[in-house]
Design a protein around this motif. Sequence first.
Motif, PDB file in Angstrom:
ATOM      1  N   CYS A  31       0.813  -1.224   0.000  1.00  0.00           N
ATOM      2  CA  CYS A  31       0.000   0.000   0.000  1.00  0.00           C
ATOM      3  C   CYS A  31       0.843   1.269   0.000  1.00  0.00           C
ATOM      4  O   CYS A  31       0.317   2.364  -0.205  1.00  0.00           O
ATOM      5  CB  CYS A  31      -0.961   0.007   1.181  1.00  0.00           C
ATOM      6  N   GLY A  32       2.160   1.150   0.285  1.00  0.00           N
ATOM      7  CA  GLY A  32       3.043   2.314   0.270  1.00  0.00           C
ATOM      8  C   GLY A  32       3.547   2.736   1.632  1.00  0.00           C
ATOM      9  O   GLY A  32       4.315   3.696   1.747  1.00  0.00           O
ATOM     10  N   LYS A  33       3.180   1.998   2.683  1.00  0.00           N
ATOM     11  CA  LYS A  33       3.551   2.438   4.035  1.00  0.00           C
ATOM     12  C   LYS A  33       5.057   2.350   4.292  1.00  0.00           C
ATOM     13  O   LYS A  33       5.626   3.239   4.937  1.00  0.00           O
ATOM     14  CB  LYS A  33       2.765   1.650   5.094  1.00  0.00           C
ATOM     15  N   THR A  34       5.721   1.310   3.793  1.00  0.00           N
ATOM     16  CA  THR A  34       7.171   1.207   3.980  1.00  0.00           C
ATOM     17  C   THR A  34       7.902   2.294   3.204  1.00  0.00           C
ATOM     18  O   THR A  34       8.870   2.881   3.702  1.00  0.00           O
ATOM     19  CB  THR A  34       7.676  -0.179   3.570  1.00  0.00           C
ATOM     20  N   THR A  35       7.445   2.586   2.005  1.00  0.00           N
ATOM     21  CA  THR A  35       8.038   3.679   1.233  1.00  0.00           C
ATOM     22  C   THR A  35       7.904   4.995   1.972  1.00  0.00           C
ATOM     23  O   THR A  35       8.850   5.797   2.033  1.00  0.00           O
ATOM     24  CB  THR A  35       7.363   3.785  -0.152  1.00  0.00           C
ATOM     25  N   LEU A  36       6.746   5.231   2.568  1.00  0.00           N
ATOM     26  CA  LEU A  36       6.531   6.450   3.343  1.00  0.00           C
ATOM     27  C   LEU A  36       7.488   6.522   4.527  1.00  0.00           C
ATOM     28  O   LEU A  36       8.103   7.570   4.794  1.00  0.00           O
ATOM     29  CB  LEU A  36       5.080   6.502   3.819  1.00  0.00           C
ATOM     30  N   LEU A  37       7.644   5.416   5.233  1.00  0.00           N
ATOM     31  CA  LEU A  37       8.551   5.389   6.383  1.00  0.00           C
ATOM     32  C   LEU A  37       9.991   5.641   5.949  1.00  0.00           C
ATOM     33  O   LEU A  37      10.750   6.349   6.618  1.00  0.00           O
ATOM     34  CB  LEU A  37       8.443   4.047   7.104  1.00  0.00           C
ATOM     35  N   ARG A  38      10.385   5.069   4.814  1.00  0.00           N
ATOM     36  CA  ARG A  38      11.750   5.248   4.330  1.00  0.00           C
ATOM     37  C   ARG A  38      12.001   6.696   3.905  1.00  0.00           C
ATOM     38  O   ARG A  38      13.128   7.186   4.021  1.00  0.00           O
ATOM     39  CB  ARG A  38      12.027   4.290   3.168  1.00  0.00           C
ATOM     40  N   MET A  39      10.972   7.389   3.457  1.00  0.00           N
ATOM     41  CA  MET A  39      11.138   8.811   3.142  1.00  0.00           C
ATOM     42  C   MET A  39      11.327   9.618   4.423  1.00  0.00           C
ATOM     43  O   MET A  39      12.133  10.553   4.480  1.00  0.00           O
ATOM     44  CB  MET A  39       9.929   9.328   2.353  1.00  0.00           C
ATOM     45  N   ILE A  40      10.600   9.261   5.475  1.00  0.00           N
ATOM     46  CA  ILE A  40      10.772   9.959   6.753  1.00  0.00           C
ATOM     47  C   ILE A  40      12.185   9.730   7.289  1.00  0.00           C
ATOM     48  O   ILE A  40      12.829  10.634   7.812  1.00  0.00           O
ATOM     49  CB  ILE A  40       9.710   9.497   7.766  1.00  0.00           C
ATOM     50  N   ALA A  41      12.670   8.487   7.134  1.00  0.00           N
ATOM     51  CA  ALA A  41      14.007   8.142   7.628  1.00  0.00           C
ATOM     52  C   ALA A  41      15.117   8.763   6.790  1.00  0.00           C
ATOM     53  O   ALA A  41      16.249   8.911   7.264  1.00  0.00           O
ATOM     54  CB  ALA A  41      14.172   6.627   7.646  1.00  0.00           C
ATOM     55  N   GLY A  42      14.811   9.102   5.539  1.00  0.00           N
ATOM     56  CA  GLY A  42      15.822   9.687   4.665  1.00  0.00           C
ATOM     57  C   GLY A  42      16.464   8.700   3.715  1.00  0.00           C
ATOM     58  O   GLY A  42      17.376   9.055   2.966  1.00  0.00           O
ATOM     59  N   PHE A  43      15.984   7.456   3.704  1.00  0.00           N
ATOM     60  CA  PHE A  43      16.542   6.452   2.797  1.00  0.00           C
ATOM     61  C   PHE A  43      16.062   6.651   1.368  1.00  0.00           C
ATOM     62  O   PHE A  43      16.685   6.157   0.423  1.00  0.00           O
ATOM     63  CB  PHE A  43      16.187   5.045   3.261  1.00  0.00           C
ATOM     64  N   GLN A  44      14.939   7.359   1.210  1.00  0.00           N
ATOM     65  CA  GLN A  44      14.434   7.701  -0.115  1.00  0.00           C
ATOM     66  C   GLN A  44      13.964   9.146  -0.089  1.00  0.00           C
ATOM     67  O   GLN A  44      13.407   9.606   0.916  1.00  0.00           O
ATOM     68  CB  GLN A  44      13.275   6.771  -0.517  1.00  0.00           C
TER      69      GLN A  44
END
Length: 364
Positions: free
Chosen positions: A44-57
Amino acid sequence: MSDPHPDLVCSDLTKDFDAFRAVNHVSFEVPQGSFFSILGPSGCGKTTLLRMIAGFQEPTSGDLRIKGKSMIGVPPNKRPVSMVFQHLALFPTMNIGDNVGFGLRQRGVGKSEIKTRVEQVLDRVGLPGVSERRIDQISGGQKQRVAIARCMVLEPDVLLLDEPLGALDLKLREHMKVELKSLQAAFNTTFVYITHDQSEALVMSDNIAVMNHGQFEQIGTPHEVYHAPSTAFVAGFVGDANRIDGKVAALNGTALTLTSDGGTEMKIDAQAKALSVGQRAQVYLRPEAIELVTSGDGVNVSGGVIDSVLFNGANSSVTVKDQSGSLLKVALPQTGAFATLRKGDKVFTRWDPRQARCYPVAGA
């Protein structure tokens, strides 16, 4: 003086991978010291969202602020966040103290200060005096606390948790829900937690964002998301629910009469969505909202036959086949007049018009 900024603000955040949009214009705020969960199915995109918060993406567009400062272009090691991964990523060749102090060493903190801060944080997570023990000498729950300690020793503004309970067995997972919520309250640190497990989100969260196809369908308290779902997806995804398809037969303010595809008439109140006569609709009804009764009198009462009885600890999950042939799942306590039901027994079901939620069928 309290901080005027929420700890985390995401504004119109989007992430594209070539032609695929993984996160689609998501906006939300997380107050300081709160437990915020992002709940949704795989993909659904939740991991991508978390990785953006972390700065990995990096986001394709939009803004992301922590303590009022934009994080766009800021590398992960310069952000005031820490992250707990599903498989914890503890170093098996290091003892517990070295694992917890790893980030401090990377920052050039002195040995004596590292030792002091590691002992302090281990004490706060309930693991005093274990610095010299090996990782393989502690339980799964203790490993979870070590992973939390390794993050919290860095004093992050936001702690990100990527399905950290996914690898645990059921009993330990239930225990760790309570542990995590207690730790979050003890540190008063903002937790952003992603999961596909609704029970985790409902038990631990101050607020839940339900995510689907890259967007948030609803943000609310656990009570709001469970009892007043704003969309059909939320109603079907969060908690167990019976879905009944039908057509709107009459409207009177917020009350409506709906005829199911099986021919059963239903009275429903407290609608979340506007509907019109003749429109196709879906009704969602929690199993615990349905009761078994001995009489066929009243509103939303239907005769039926017990189709199955599944023992489930404190309750049984009973399936009733009504007069139209539709199946209704009912949560039945182990005590009371209906505790000894068997397949084939005749019963009546009844539910309050205020207990159901009704949504229009898209495109119908």
